[in-house]
Write an enzyme that holds these catalytic residues in place. Structure first.
Site, short mmCIF file in Angstrom:
data_model
loop_
_atom_site.label_atom_id
_atom_site.label_comp_id
_atom_site.label_asym_id
_atom_site.label_seq_id
_atom_site.Cartn_x
_atom_site.Cartn_y
_atom_site.Cartn_z
CG ASP A 119 7.02 -33.80 22.99
OD1 ASP A 119 7.50 -34.88 23.37
OD2 ASP A 119 5.90 -33.39 23.34
CG LEU A 158 10.22 -26.02 42.45
CD1 LEU A 158 11.69 -26.41 42.52
CD2 LEU A 158 9.96 -25.12 41.25
CG PHE A 206 16.83 -16.81 43.70
CD1 PHE A 206 15.68 -16.32 44.28
CD2 PHE A 206 16.79 -18.05 43.07
CE1 PHE A 206 14.50 -17.05 44.23
CE2 PHE A 206 15.62 -18.79 43.02
CZ PHE A 206 14.47 -18.29 43.60
CD GLN A 222 19.59 -25.65 37.76
OE1 GLN A 222 18.47 -25.16 37.65
NE2 GLN A 222 20.68 -24.92 37.83
NE ARG A 250 17.80 -23.30 41.31
CZ ARG A 250 16.82 -22.87 40.55
NH1 ARG A 250 16.74 -23.29 39.29
NH2 ARG A 250 15.92 -22.03 41.00
CB ALA A 260 10.02 -19.07 25.27
N GLY A 261 7.08 -19.03 24.22
CA GLY A 261 6.17 -19.12 23.08
C GLY A 261 5.19 -17.96 23.04
N GLY A 276 4.48 -24.51 21.39
CA GLY A 276 4.74 -24.32 22.81
C GLY A 276 4.23 -22.95 23.22
CB ALA A 277 1.29 -21.71 24.43
CG LEU A 326 10.62 -17.54 35.40
CD1 LEU A 326 9.87 -16.91 36.58
CD2 LEU A 326 9.64 -18.31 34.53
CG HIS A 340 15.44 -27.05 42.26
ND1 HIS A 340 15.32 -26.94 43.63
CD2 HIS A 340 15.15 -25.84 41.74
CE1 HIS A 340 14.97 -25.68 43.91
NE2 HIS A 340 14.86 -25.00 42.78
CG HIS A 364 14.65 -27.43 38.25
ND1 HIS A 364 13.31 -27.40 38.55
CD2 HIS A 364 15.05 -26.13 38.18
CE1 HIS A 364 12.91 -26.12 38.65
NE2 HIS A 364 13.94 -25.34 38.40
NE ARG A 383 17.37 -22.48 34.62
CZ ARG A 383 16.67 -22.25 35.73
NH1 ARG A 383 16.74 -21.08 36.33
NH2 ARG A 383 15.92 -23.19 36.24
CD GLU A 429 18.19 -21.10 44.18
OE1 GLU A 429 18.04 -21.91 43.25
OE2 GLU A 429 19.09 -20.26 44.21
#
Lengths: 314, 569
Positions: free
Chosen positions: B210, B241, B114, B229, B275, B14-15, B10-11, B389, B231, B341, B383, B244
């Protein structure tokens, strides 16, 4: 009922590409990607293309619709039906080898991105908090940072079609994203690199990339930004910059182009090899009687042209 | 056999963040089924949270409290504390890497309001913050190309676990169809979520569980999968999307009568409640027949913000409206509905990204996870916007660091290459041999519909039982699906089939865990148990695979600073 005429290619089965037609009644509001998904999931599972976000941000689903590059997820399929025509022609992106159906090989595209050193260069120790940047400075990179690397501009670039050495619009837009960034400290080195053959001055200003860009990145305008920085930085010892300067000089002087002088000034008076390269072209023009008038006359209202230069600067 | 010190799957944020950490000392493989810049992190729009205090005084304590309250007190507070404390530093680091942030007049990183955050702490880049960060990280990854080898368009099938430790993954090169074993001292999963299980979702086609299912099939439990969640502002019918940030900038939510209905549900925070609360309010209005024209949508109204503000702060949203439904939000309101979401649950990890193999915290050696696929848990039952992020960035870095430290002192485990490869080759061959009496497309559509209708914003026992039964029936039908592409070259169909198998497994896990949680908390709302029940359910769910069935166990929540209280806004 619409006809989707799709260019198919699968070297595992057949060495030549061919077109295949699928009939599908486009539902209201369906994007081109929605239609392709319907075809793949209900008519022919072998149809191959890339997709992911379906909201015009990941850049996966670049392809050609009726001859022009687009994002399949961003395009309403019905908008591709024009003038009572019931056929939509779908083809893979151009200027790249095709792997299978609509999936193309992006290797060269990414290599060219790599060539422009696509990362911030600043060796100063960063402050404890953020580096300052004004909203006006942010604005200079705002558009370039919207690029999603979809390859639409690369596909339809007219220069790349004849010169594979050209960096291409996406890589140049990426370069502008750093040249324009107040935090980047490698402007001069970058501009020098970009002034080499295959760089920014090889763009022919056709504007096709602006038409095809699905985002506000609009590469040609970024290339223009780069050229302006190049001239401002005085990185002018190259054909492209000299050409631009000679162009301006000629218009300022006489209100029209001195077509005898511009090629020579572009090459540079001391560029013997470059000048010799011009000789055969000149001779052929002479034989075909296409030589511009030897005596270059200014236009009648040349004073007005010069006033424009005075008011707006160069 | 391909070998790396650390292999990251996964890139996205986080990856890539993990890769940048590992590459400081070891060699990294970074594998993605798309391209790094096409990861779904790039679709995040509104912002990334940190108590920088650039527009109003702020503190990590307030950020922590908002996060814990927003998560309906299911967050592990020791993890939340370290997470919010790290936030300002990681934002400055992103800025130093070159990430383009919108700015205040005095040149600082701009911050906006937010949902659920008591202070304006969302740092942003117009309305494409995820995109800006994703590309900034990608730039750094390209800069470090010597020590980070990118595998774009490779698919991860399974984990290789030998003698209680993870020693690699089984993968396919999508382009050639070649199956390979990648041996690594440590494996990091940063594989994202599973919104694609639901009919209406903001998620990319790639969000198919996956990673979670590969871990699950290797015997690792999944934590809190029932917390999904929804959205509040996905485009009607499509789920695309609309950030928000549109409400953060002052947008209104209107029902069919033109009322700002949030007045009835969260009078103090209105449109900027968390949310889960806003999504439920919308669904309640729709269910009561107060949707626009009695349909299943309500309006997001931005007209009063004016064109200049919209073009400066929300330009992408405006374009999405124009491109996808022909609505210009400067002149008309946007039709929206709740859309799946984000998955609060996932592969359980400790606060350093080490995957744990049970509810007692036993580490699965050599296996790490970060980002949406992981459950630390900082988000608890719901969340807050802009916290994902931050999660991906903070835990991407920490997890990369943990994997690096582990791999420095580890040897490659023993594995039998041909035996391992055969596991995948047999699976693909089995798919090619199926009798073909069922349509995968029908199965996928039915799964998505049943999950949306029966395991969506509102749930109850009867619907959940029927949901579990339907999913099990679909799993049987899945074994008889029809495949048309049996080639090796860029066979996207076969990966879609494998992904559907993962999603069906995930759907059963989500609905089974939801059935067992007889209370309402955060994103999980049971109409038959509308109250939160701290007595019985102030605990994390752990779903284990057991002889083809699911087994549920539970783990207590870590509470340090903030005792659970009633949650009102």
């Amino acid at each position: 009922m619409a006809k989707f005429r799709i260019k198919r290619y699968n070297p595992e089965k057949q060495s030549d590409p061919y077109y295949e037609e699928f009939d599908y009644d486009i539902p209201e509001g369906a994007t081109l990607l929605d239609c392709l998904n319907h075809i793949k999931w209900n008519m022919d599972g072998t149809l191959t293309y890339r997709m992911s976000c379906r909201s015009a941000i990941c850049g996966s689903c670049g392809m050609k619709g009726n001859g022009h590059a687009l994002l399949a997820c961003q395009k309403q399929a019905a908008h591709l039906l024009k003038d009572g025509n019931d056929t939509i022609t779908i083809e893979p992106l151009g200027n790249m080898p095709v792997i299978k159906d609509l999936a193309t090989d992006f290797q060269q595209f990414w290599e060219k991105i790599d060539q422009v050193k696509p990362y911030l260069q600043n060796k100063e120790k960063p402050p404890e908090l953020e580096r300052g940047q004004s909203p006006q400075q942010f604005k200079k990179i705002d558009d370039a940072t919207t690029c999603i690397m979809c390859g639409a501009c690369y596909s339809d670039c007219n220069v790349l079609e004849v010169d594979n050495n050209f960096l291409g619009p996406a890589a140049l837009a990426k370069a502008q994203r750093f040249v324009g960034d107040s935090r980047d400290k490698a402007t001069r080195e970058r501009i020098k690199e970009l002034s080499k053959p295959g760089g920014m001055w090889d763009c022919t200003h056709c504007g096709e990339c602006v038409e095809r860009c699905p985002k506000p990145a609009e590469p040609f305008y970024r290339i223009k930004d780069l050229m302006a920085v190049g001239l401002k930085e005085g990185v002018t010892n190259n054909v492209g910059a000299r050409h631009a300067l000679s162009f301006v000089k000629s218009v300022k002087h006489s209100g029209r182009l001195n077509e005898n002088k511009i090629p020579v000034e572009s090459m540079g008076y001391f560029n013997i090899k470059g000048l010799l390269d011009l000789v055969p072209v000149g001779l052929r023009m002479l034989l075909k009687m296409k030589i511009p008038p030897i005596i270059h006359k200014p236009v009648d209202d040349v004073k007005d042209v010069q006033r424009i230069f005075e008011e707006f600067g160069e | 056999m391909i070998k790396h010190d650390v292999l990251i799957v996964g890139a996205g944020l986080a990856g890539q963040r993990a890769a940048l950490e590992v590459c400081k000392e070891l060699d990294v493989g970074l594998l993605t089924k798309v391209y790094p810049s096409r990861s779904h992190s790039g679709a995040a729009q509104g912002g990334i949270a940190a108590s920088l205090g650039n527009s109003e005084e702020d503190s990590w304590e307030e950020h922590m409290f908002d996060t814990v309250k927003g998560g309906d007190y299911l967050s592990d507070q020791d993890a939340v504390e370290e997470y919010v404390k790290a936030a300002p530093r990681v934002i400055y680091e992103l800025e130093h890497m070159g990430c383009a942030f919108s700015r205040t007049d005095d040149g600082k990183i701009a911050q906006r309001s937010f949902g659920g955050h008591s202070k304006p702490r969302a740092c942003f880049s117009a309305d494409r913050t995820g995109h800006a960060i994703l590309h900034a990280l990608h730039e750094q990854v390209l800069k470090n190309a010597k020590s980070i080898k990118i595998y774009s368009e490779w698919y991860m099938h399974q984990l290789v676990i030998e003698e209680g430790r993870c020693c690699g993954v089984l993968v396919s090169n999508i382009r050639t169809g070649e199956v390979e074993v990648i041996q690594a001292k440590a494996v990091v999963f940063a594989t994202g979520g599973y919104g694609r299980v639901f009919q209406i979702t903001t998620n990319a086609f790639a969000g198919t569980a996956d990673g979670a299912i590969a871990a699950f099939r290797a015997g690792i439990p999944l934590e809190d999968p029932e917390f999904v969640q929804f959205h509040p502002s996905g485009l009607y019918r499509q789920g695309i999307l609309f950030s928000e940030a549109a409400r953060g900038e002052g947008g209104y939510l209107l029902n069919g009568k033109g009322d700002r209905f949030m007045e009835q549900y969260a009078p103090s925070r209105m449109e900027l409640a968390p949310r889960d609360i806003v999504a439920r309010a919308e669904q309640s209005e729709i269910d009561a027949g107060r949707g626009v024209n009695g349909e299943d949508y309500i309006f997001l109204d931005l007209r009063h913000l004016g064109e200049a503000r919209i073009m400066e702060r929300l330009p992408q949203i405006r374009q999405l409206g124009i491109d996808f439904i022909g609505v210009d939000c400067v002149k008309e309101p946007l039709p929206i509905q709740p859309s799946a979401h984000y998955s609060m649950g996932g592969i359980p990890t400790d606060k350093f990204g080490q995957v744990v193999a049970d509810e007692n915290g036993t580490p699965m050696k050599g296996f790490f996870a970060a980002g949406e696929c992981a459950c630390v848990s900082v988000h608890g039952a719901n969340r807050l916007g802009t916290n994902s992020l931050l999660d991906a960035t903070v835990f991407g870095e920490r997890t990369g660091r943990s994997a690096l430290e582990y791999a420095k002192n580890a040897e490659c485990g023993e594995l039998n290459e041909s035996h391992q490869k055969a596991r995948v080759l047999n699976q693909i061959e089995e798919i090619f041999q199926r009798d073909g009496s069922e349509s995968y497309n029908d199965i996928r559509n039915e799964m998505k519909q049943v999950m949306m209708a029966k395991c969506g914003v509102f749930r109850d026992e009867e619907n959940l039982k029927s949901c579990v039964a339907s999913i099990r029936a679909l799993k049987e039908r899945y074994k008889k699906g029809k495949v048309t592409d049996k080639g090796q070259l860029f066979n996207t169909e076969v990966y879609e089939i494998i992904e559907l198998g993962n999603m069906l497994e995930m759907a059963e896990i989500i609905s089974t865990a939801a059935l067992a949680r007889k209370e309402s908390r955060g994103g999980h709302y049971r109409t038959d148990f509308p109250k939160r029940d701290d007595q019985e359910f102030l605990k994390h769910t752990f779903v284990y695979p057991k002889d083809g069935e699911l087994e549920l166990k539970y783990k207590p929540v870590v509470i340090t600073r903030y005792q659970p209280k009633e949650r009102t806004y």
